[in-house]
Write an enzyme that holds these catalytic residues in place. Structure first.
Site, PDB file in Angstrom:
ATOM      1  N   GLU A 267       0.804  -1.223   0.000  1.00 15.28           N
ATOM      2  CA  GLU A 267       0.000   0.000   0.000  1.00 15.28           C
ATOM      3  C   GLU A 267       0.842   1.280   0.000  1.00 15.28           C
ATOM      4  O   GLU A 267       0.350   2.338  -0.346  1.00 15.28           O
ATOM      5  CB  GLU A 267      -0.943  -0.005   1.208  1.00 15.28           C
ATOM      6  CG  GLU A 267      -0.258  -0.165   2.548  1.00 15.28           C
ATOM      7  CD  GLU A 267      -0.073   1.167   3.252  1.00 15.28           C
ATOM      8  OE1 GLU A 267       0.792   1.258   4.124  1.00 15.28           O
ATOM      9  OE2 GLU A 267      -0.784   2.116   2.905  1.00 15.28           O
ATOM     10  N   ASP A 309      13.059  30.516 -26.933  1.00 18.84           N
ATOM     11  CA  ASP A 309      12.954  31.817 -27.574  1.00 18.84           C
ATOM     12  C   ASP A 309      14.003  32.742 -26.946  1.00 18.84           C
ATOM     13  O   ASP A 309      14.556  32.448 -25.888  1.00 18.84           O
ATOM     14  CB  ASP A 309      11.544  32.374 -27.357  1.00 18.84           C
ATOM     15  CG  ASP A 309      11.264  33.566 -28.254  1.00 18.84           C
ATOM     16  OD1 ASP A 309      12.096  33.856 -29.125  1.00 18.84           O
ATOM     17  OD2 ASP A 309      10.222  34.203 -28.061  1.00 18.84           O
ATOM     18  N   ASP A 573       4.928  31.132 -26.902  1.00 23.70           N
ATOM     19  CA  ASP A 573       3.998  32.038 -26.230  1.00 23.70           C
ATOM     20  C   ASP A 573       2.797  32.418 -27.078  1.00 23.70           C
ATOM     21  O   ASP A 573       1.786  32.889 -26.561  1.00 23.70           O
ATOM     22  CB  ASP A 573       4.715  33.318 -25.776  1.00 23.70           C
ATOM     23  CG  ASP A 573       5.393  34.045 -26.932  1.00 23.70           C
ATOM     24  OD1 ASP A 573       5.243  33.614 -28.087  1.00 23.70           O
ATOM     25  OD2 ASP A 573       6.085  35.047 -26.681  1.00 23.70           O
ATOM     26  N   ASP A 577       2.191  29.030 -31.871  1.00 22.68           N
ATOM     27  CA  ASP A 577       3.180  28.144 -31.247  1.00 22.68           C
ATOM     28  C   ASP A 577       2.544  26.857 -30.728  1.00 22.68           C
ATOM     29  O   ASP A 577       3.251  25.900 -30.409  1.00 22.68           O
ATOM     30  CB  ASP A 577       3.878  28.852 -30.075  1.00 22.68           C
ATOM     31  CG  ASP A 577       4.830  29.940 -30.535  1.00 22.68           C
ATOM     32  OD1 ASP A 577       5.323  29.828 -31.672  1.00 22.68           O
ATOM     33  OD2 ASP A 577       5.063  30.880 -29.773  1.00 22.68           O
ATOM     34  N   ASP A 671       6.013   4.379   6.204  1.00 21.69           N
ATOM     35  CA  ASP A 671       5.234   5.353   5.437  1.00 21.69           C
ATOM     36  C   ASP A 671       5.918   6.699   5.319  1.00 21.69           C
ATOM     37  O   ASP A 671       6.104   7.223   4.218  1.00 21.69           O
ATOM     38  CB  ASP A 671       3.837   5.507   6.043  1.00 21.69           C
ATOM     39  CG  ASP A 671       2.867   4.470   5.489  1.00 21.69           C
ATOM     40  OD1 ASP A 671       3.260   3.737   4.573  1.00 21.69           O
ATOM     41  OD2 ASP A 671       1.735   4.398   5.972  1.00 21.69           O
TER      42      ASP A 671
END
Length: 831
Positions: A267, A309, A573, A577, A671
């Protein structure tokens, strides 16, 4: 003010006081959505997990046998483990909600006379909304200004053909609806409805978002859990039958089987996946990188090419107008009447309230004296298009004559002008010289044509006259050269793709360190168009800079790189694009200047548009994958001694050494160890000095599993030797249980250190690990020193005082935050 009344919004927009009043009246601009999981729902999910059902079944068996003390202790343990699970899930939910708020669309509004960028949930009725190409509208609004505006309303109507909109027309023609996409033009609108009051909000429950498909690693993890679960079930059934037949007690056999099931059930795998990816995405958000798709985190560590860019990504995108040329000589802004006329022409081709940095720089240089000429009436406008790197803005002067102002790439704009050849050549030479110095250069031209085209375009027969050149300075970001060098060391190529001229692109690339010492070629969009696919692939082996590339060519570059076997991250942007962003292995949209279309197509969003943040995201993605593999290795290894000790009475006979309560205590260690400790683990020092991992590398291979099982087997051998020694000394059953539990805990800590990979010259402190040490020390102190606590867990009522040194040493180790070096352990390479 009634809820039906839209507050007035003058050209200066609403004031802060009006915004607050309207938000109190209408609430935030949010569509109806599913309620977040409440604490009760999280608790219900936690207590219906197989582990807790097994614990309840075991407590029931104890109660039926009349052992109420053990039953009560198990029930308390159920609450403790459940509380830990609820805490982790609740924390994950909060992280996911925070990430969702970060990913909400952005919009531009005019408030207090200033254009500002805000989250769409902050919109209120009456806001003056600036609408631009690529925006996804977040509210209903009425147009008051428009220029060639067309919107896609398919989300509402199913009709994919763009619908023209214009101010002052019919009611529907001037109405914009939330959920619509602006595909062309721009304008200004007044918000008329927000949230559930919009047309999209009224549709309500009929809009159901599809659940995202599970990623490759998620599917692999699911198969792994299923295989382990089947193996655990078979083992438990066999062990129950063997022990029951040999001991003659099916009840005892059932308890052994239930204990073994609790020690085998996988689990924690789901906990590791959920917690590490959610918190990993949150850490990336702290580095200004928003994760929109989980598979992006997986792919970050496999990226081999970053296509970026220039403007705003490698540079600051803070344009300052530093030079002018009016066709006769170079001037400084504000130096003479000639520069004022050129600036005024540039301003008429720009948006006064826009967010485009060069438009802002033009109006800043123009100052208060740059008023629009008397009688000027603005007309349609058209922005940059594929193959047309310029904007055109039409209008009529005081005499009613149609005029057009054009602003864009010098070689295209000046190439369309009818000036004498000497003047054109002088302007182009000056543009070339400025570009070589790293300036962004725009040409401005003016022309006339009647009738005015409705779409704001530039007909071929339009006569243009060059007004001059504008030179802008956009400095390189200071952190870019170091980030580029990190990429080079990490085996990641960086390719710059820009719409600027080749000379400007080369100058910025040289400063950024993109080019080798001997320089390198620059490929322009025109040259790229002339190449075949095979020739482009050959060129991509050497070219690091692309100039004058239109958005459609970005897609071709991405596909060519992928055909070469590269894993590509692409930034973008604009609206156009989107195909390249979608096709890239990781599409990266700009958070500040990017359009909503680009963000919707991307897997990541750079909140600050900074290249260095993208490089940090690659580092973070590598860290998450490395730590996830470490955690899975630890999970496999840590269950080996637990299962081995559970099977000892089945295989060798003798007393039951591991009780259900012991398994619960161990779960309280496992855990947080497998999720929080490994999630908080920093990346290795050489994380960005090794090549990217192969894209198809498995999360956890058979070899990894074998290595983890060998580590766990070593810990089991240590526990078995301790048992043999104590049995030879005829120790009591309680002492044997204490030794087995203590041996498993010690083995857990050693395995935790092993998989973390600590060594004396590489000694990271991990707050989660240190907190775990202190917690284990407190639990052991209670078991050994508090009267009655030991027998409740089947341990001795009294132990020698020397045993108390163990929790004291653990606590001191954690509190001092100095993990012990493990120079005698070989550090594993979990990559």
């Amino acid at each position: 003010m009634t809820s039906e009344t839209v507050p007035s919004a003058p050209t200066r927009g609403l004031t802060d006081e009006q915004v607050l009043a309207q938000r109190r009246l209408d609430g935030p601009n949010r569509l109806p959505e599913a309620q977040p999981r409440s604490l009760w729902r999280i608790a219900w999910g936690a207590f219906t997990q197989p582990m807790f059902l097994l614990l309840l079944a075991t407590a029931t068996v104890y109660a039926l046998l009349g052992d109420l003390a053990d039953a009560a202790a198990l029930l308390l343990s159920v609450m403790a483990v459940g509380a830990l699970s609820i805490y982790q899930e609740h924390r994950t939910e909060r992280v996911l909600r925070a990430l969702k708020d970060l990913s909400s669309p952005r919009c531009t509004v005019v408030r207090n006379g200033v254009a500002v960028r805000i989250g769409s949930k902050e919109l209120v009725r009456g806001d003056r909304l600036v609408v631009d190409e690529g925006d996804r509208l977040a509210a209903d609004a009425r147009l008051v200004e428009s220029s060639g505006l067309q919107v896609d309303e398919s989300l509402l109507t199913g009709e994919s053909v763009p619908v023209p909109k214009r101010a002052g027309g019919a009611e529907e023609a001037a109405q914009l609806h939330a959920g619509s996409l602006v595909v062309q033009g721009d304008g200004v609108a007044i918000v008329t409805a927000t949230g559930a009051r919009t047309a999209l909000g009224r549709i309500g429950g009929s809009l159901q978002r599809l659940q995202p498909r599970p990623s490759r690693l998620q599917q692999e993890l699911k198969r792994l859990v299923q295989a382990v679960a089947v193996l655990a079930l078979l083992t438990c059934v066999i062990a129950t039958a063997v022990y029951a037949v040999r001991e003659g007690s099916w009840t005892a056999g059932l308890l052994v089987g239930l204990t073994l099931a609790m020690s085998l059930i996988p689990e924690e795998f789901a906990v590791v996946w959920t917690v590490m990816l959610a918190l990993g995405a949150w850490r990336l958000a702290q580095r200004q990188v928003l994760t929109r798709q989980p598979q992006a985190i997986e792919a970050l560590g496999t990226v081999t090419v970053l296509c970026v860019d220039k403007t705003g990504t490698l540079t600051h995108n803070r344009m300052t107008l530093v030079r002018l040329h009016d066709g006769e000589c170079e001037r400084a802004p504000g130096e003479s009447d000639g520069s004022a006329r050129l600036l005024q022409a540039a301003a008429l081709a720009s948006l006064p309230n826009g967010i485009e940095p060069m438009d802002k720089a033009i109006f800043a240089a123009l100052g208060r004296d740059g008023a629009v000429p008397g009688g000027w009436v603005a007309g349609p406008r058209q922005g940059v298009r594929d193959g047309r790197p310029y904007v055109s803005h039409w209008g009529r002067d005081g005499d009613g004559r149609a005029r057009v102002l054009v602003k864009g790439a010098p070689e295209v704009v000046i190439g369309r002008c009818a000036d004498e050849a000497r003047r054109r050549e002088a302007l182009l030479a000056e543009a070339e010289r400025w570009s070589a110095q790293g300036l962004r250069v725009l040409a401005v031209a003016e022309g006339a044509c009647d009738p005015v085209p409705a779409d704001g375009g530039l007909p071929p027969n339009t006569a243009l006259r060059a007004q001059g050149l504008l030179g802008f300075m956009d400095p390189l970001r200071e952190e870019v050269p170091a980030a580029v060098e990190q990429c080079r060391q990490a085996g990641v190529r960086v390719i710059m793709i820009t719409g600027d001229s080749a000379v400007t692109a080369w100058a910025i690339a040289e400063r950024a360190g993109l080019l080798p010492a001997e320089g390198g070629p620059v490929l322009t969009g025109a040259q790229l168009a002339a190449l075949t696919d095979l020739q482009l692939q050959q060129a991509l082996r050497e070219v690091r800079v692309f100039a004058r590339v239109d958005p459609a060519q970005k897609l071709r570059i991405v596909q060519a790189l992928q055909q070469l076997g590269e894993v590509v991250a692409m930034t973008g942007d604009g609206v156009n694009d989107a195909p390249a962003l979608r096709a890239a292995d990781i599409g990266v949209a700009m958070g500040q200047r990017g359009t909503d279309v680009a963000r919707e197509a991307a897997a990541l969003v750079l909140l600050d548009d900074n290249f260095a943040s993208l490089v940090q995201a690659v580092r973070g993605g590598r860290r998450i994958f490395i730590n996830l593999r470490k955690a899975l290795g630890y999970l496999f290894a840590v269950h080996v001694p637990i299962v081995g000790v559970s099977l000892m009475p089945v295989v060798l006979g003798g007393p039951v050494l591991l009780l259900p309560l012991h398994v619960v205590l161990l779960e309280l260690i496992i855990d947080p160890a497998c999720s929080l400790v490994f999630e908080a683990e920093p990346e290795p020092d050489d994380c960005m000095r090794v090549p990217p991992r192969p894209a198809q590398s498995r999360l956890f291979s058979v070899a990894d599993a074998a290595r983890a099982l060998a580590v766990g087997g070593t810990a089991l051998v240590g526990v078995a030797l301790l048992q043999w020694l104590l049995r030879s000394m005829e120790a009591s059953t309680d002492m044997l249980r204490l030794a087995s539990l203590g041996g498993i805990v010690a083995g857990n800590l050693l395995m935790l250190m092993w998989f973390r990979g600590l060594r004396p010259d590489h000694d990271h402190t991990n707050p989660a690990f240190n907190a775990l040490l202190v917690g284990i020390a407190l639990v052991w102190l209670i078991l050994l020193a508090v009267p009655g606590a030991g027998p409740l867990f089947g341990l001795p009522a009294e132990v020698p005082a020397a045993w108390l040194l163990v929790p004291a040493a653990l606590g001191a180790w954690g509190l001092l935050r100095r993990p012990l070096g493990t120079h005698w352990l070989r550090r594993p390479r979990w990559r």
